[in-house]
Design a protein around this motif. Structure first.
Motif, PDB file in Angstrom:
ATOM      1  N   LEU A 198       0.838  -1.203   0.000  1.00 36.38           N
ATOM      2  CA  LEU A 198       0.000   0.000   0.000  1.00 36.38           C
ATOM      3  C   LEU A 198       0.871   1.252   0.000  1.00 36.38           C
ATOM      4  CD1 LEU A 198      -2.814   1.281   0.209  1.00 36.38           C
ATOM      5  CD2 LEU A 198      -2.579   1.128   2.690  1.00 36.38           C
ATOM      6  N   GLY A 199       1.942   1.227   0.774  1.00 37.73           N
ATOM      7  CA  GLY A 199       2.865   2.367   0.794  1.00 37.73           C
ATOM      8  C   GLY A 199       3.511   2.599  -0.554  1.00 37.73           C
ATOM      9  N   GLN A 200       3.872   1.518  -1.244  1.00 36.46           N
ATOM     10  CA  GLN A 200       4.479   1.660  -2.571  1.00 36.46           C
ATOM     11  C   GLN A 200       3.480   2.239  -3.573  1.00 36.46           C
ATOM     12  OE1 GLN A 200       7.769   1.021  -3.508  1.00 36.46           O
ATOM     13  NE2 GLN A 200       7.963   1.014  -1.282  1.00 36.46           N
ATOM     14  N   MET A 201       2.237   1.795  -3.494  1.00 36.44           N
ATOM     15  CA  MET A 201       1.216   2.328  -4.407  1.00 36.44           C
ATOM     16  C   MET A 201       0.943   3.803  -4.124  1.00 36.44           C
ATOM     17  SD  MET A 201      -1.545  -0.715  -4.959  1.00 36.44           S
ATOM     18  CE  MET A 201      -1.663  -1.303  -3.284  1.00 36.44           C
ATOM     19  N   LEU A 202       0.884   4.173  -2.858  1.00 38.12           N
ATOM     20  CA  LEU A 202       0.672   5.576  -2.518  1.00 38.12           C
ATOM     21  C   LEU A 202       1.861   6.435  -2.924  1.00 38.12           C
ATOM     22  CD1 LEU A 202      -1.057   5.245   0.958  1.00 38.12           C
ATOM     23  CD2 LEU A 202      -2.083   5.943  -1.210  1.00 38.12           C
ATOM     24  N   LYS A 203       3.053   5.886  -2.805  1.00 35.55           N
ATOM     25  CA  LYS A 203       4.254   6.607  -3.241  1.00 35.55           C
ATOM     26  C   LYS A 203       4.213   6.851  -4.747  1.00 35.55           C
ATOM     27  CE  LYS A 203       9.285   6.081  -2.978  1.00 35.55           C
ATOM     28  NZ  LYS A 203      10.365   5.178  -2.549  1.00 35.55           N
ATOM     29  N   GLY A 204       3.823   5.846  -5.523  1.00 37.06           N
ATOM     30  CA  GLY A 204       3.701   6.008  -6.969  1.00 37.06           C
ATOM     31  C   GLY A 204       2.618   7.002  -7.344  1.00 37.06           C
ATOM     32  N   ALA A 205       1.504   6.969  -6.620  1.00 41.64           N
ATOM     33  CA  ALA A 205       0.430   7.937  -6.875  1.00 41.64           C
ATOM     34  C   ALA A 205       0.898   9.355  -6.554  1.00 41.64           C
ATOM     35  CB  ALA A 205      -0.796   7.582  -6.058  1.00 41.64           C
ATOM     36  N   GLY A 206       1.699   9.482  -5.513  1.00 37.99           N
ATOM     37  CA  GLY A 206       2.251  10.800  -5.177  1.00 37.99           C
ATOM     38  C   GLY A 206       3.191  11.317  -6.249  1.00 37.99           C
ATOM     39  N   TYR A 207       4.043  10.429  -6.786  1.00 41.42           N
ATOM     40  CA  TYR A 207       4.931  10.827  -7.881  1.00 41.42           C
ATOM     41  C   TYR A 207       4.121  11.246  -9.113  1.00 41.42           C
ATOM     42  CZ  TYR A 207       9.030   8.930  -5.446  1.00 41.42           C
ATOM     43  OH  TYR A 207      10.033   8.694  -4.555  1.00 41.42           O
ATOM     44  N   ALA A 208       3.066  10.490  -9.429  1.00 39.04           N
ATOM     45  CA  ALA A 208       2.229  10.833 -10.588  1.00 39.04           C
ATOM     46  C   ALA A 208       1.533  12.169 -10.383  1.00 39.04           C
ATOM     47  CB  ALA A 208       1.208   9.727 -10.832  1.00 39.04           C
ATOM     48  N   ALA A 209       1.032  12.413  -9.174  1.00 36.84           N
ATOM     49  CA  ALA A 209       0.380  13.689  -8.888  1.00 36.84           C
ATOM     50  C   ALA A 209       1.379  14.849  -8.996  1.00 36.84           C
ATOM     51  CB  ALA A 209      -0.248  13.656  -7.503  1.00 36.84           C
ATOM     52  N   ALA A 210       2.590  14.654  -8.504  1.00 32.74           N
ATOM     53  CA  ALA A 210       3.608  15.705  -8.601  1.00 32.74           C
ATOM     54  C   ALA A 210       3.959  15.984 -10.062  1.00 32.74           C
ATOM     55  CB  ALA A 210       4.856  15.299  -7.825  1.00 32.74           C
ATOM     56  N   PHE A 211       4.023  14.935 -10.879  1.00 28.08           N
ATOM     57  CA  PHE A 211       4.327  15.106 -12.298  1.00 28.08           C
ATOM     58  C   PHE A 211       3.212  15.893 -12.994  1.00 28.08           C
ATOM     59  CE2 PHE A 211       4.124  13.516 -16.696  1.00 28.08           C
ATOM     60  CZ  PHE A 211       5.377  13.904 -17.131  1.00 28.08           C
ATOM     61  N   VAL A 212       1.966  15.540 -12.730  1.00 25.30           N
ATOM     62  CA  VAL A 212       0.833  16.244 -13.355  1.00 25.30           C
ATOM     63  C   VAL A 212       0.800  17.703 -12.899  1.00 25.30           C
ATOM     64  CG1 VAL A 212      -1.696  16.357 -13.428  1.00 25.30           C
ATOM     65  CG2 VAL A 212      -0.522  14.181 -13.752  1.00 25.30           C
ATOM     66  N   ILE A 213       1.052  17.942 -11.638  1.00 27.00           N
ATOM     67  CA  ILE A 213       1.057  19.322 -11.129  1.00 27.00           C
ATOM     68  C   ILE A 213       2.196  20.118 -11.756  1.00 27.00           C
ATOM     69  CG2 ILE A 213       1.472  20.696  -9.046  1.00 27.00           C
ATOM     70  CD1 ILE A 213      -0.159  18.579  -7.525  1.00 27.00           C
ATOM     71  N   ALA A 214       3.363  19.507 -11.928  1.00 28.21           N
ATOM     72  CA  ALA A 214       4.497  20.208 -12.545  1.00 28.21           C
ATOM     73  C   ALA A 214       4.190  20.569 -13.994  1.00 28.21           C
ATOM     74  CB  ALA A 214       5.747  19.343 -12.466  1.00 28.21           C
ATOM     75  N   ILE A 215       3.593  19.650 -14.749  1.00 24.03           N
ATOM     76  CA  ILE A 215       3.227  19.949 -16.139  1.00 24.03           C
ATOM     77  C   ILE A 215       2.183  21.062 -16.181  1.00 24.03           C
ATOM     78  CG2 ILE A 215       2.119  18.988 -18.207  1.00 24.03           C
ATOM     79  CD1 ILE A 215       4.951  18.013 -17.837  1.00 24.03           C
ATOM     80  N   SER A 216       1.198  21.004 -15.278  1.00 25.41           N
ATOM     81  CA  SER A 216       0.163  22.042 -15.240  1.00 25.41           C
ATOM     82  C   SER A 216       0.757  23.409 -14.930  1.00 25.41           C
ATOM     83  CB  SER A 216      -0.897  21.689 -14.203  1.00 25.41           C
ATOM     84  OG  SER A 216      -1.506  20.466 -14.513  1.00 25.41           O
ATOM     85  N   LEU A 217       1.677  23.463 -13.975  1.00 24.97           N
ATOM     86  CA  LEU A 217       2.312  24.738 -13.643  1.00 24.97           C
ATOM     87  C   LEU A 217       3.130  25.282 -14.806  1.00 24.97           C
ATOM     88  CD1 LEU A 217       3.424  24.122  -9.952  1.00 24.97           C
ATOM     89  CD2 LEU A 217       1.580  25.595 -10.774  1.00 24.97           C
TER      90      LEU A 217
END
Length: 76
Positions: free
Chosen positions: A19-38
């Motif tokens: 579960l921690g690994q999946m949440l870590k991957g989701a966090g990386y994906a969210a950071a990537f999407v936010i960086a592209i949006s910015l």
């Protein structure tokens, strides 16, 4: 009856780790999407700072958009 409420089995430990690994991957994906949006918003805001004349230039693809007229045609 022993109280093993706080003891973790190997299965529980594995579930928490996965579960921690999946949440870590989701966090990386969210950071990537936010960086592209910015980055896109930054480009948009810089475009708003440009003068109005820069938005009224003719398209550089004008030659590609012009209709083809054959020689000897009435429009030529």
């Amino acid at each position: 009856m022993p109280n093993d409420y706080f003891e973790e089995t190997k299965q529980t430990n594995l579930v928490f780790w996965s579960l921690g690994q999946m949440l870590k991957g989701a966090g990386y994906a969210a950071a990537f999407v936010i960086a592209i949006s910015l980055a896109l918003w930054a480009i948009y805001l810089v475009g708003l700072l440009l003068p109005e004349e820069s938005r009224q230039t003719p398209s550089p693809y004008g030659a590609l958009e012009a209709p083809y007229v054959a020689e000897g045609h009435d429009l030529a």
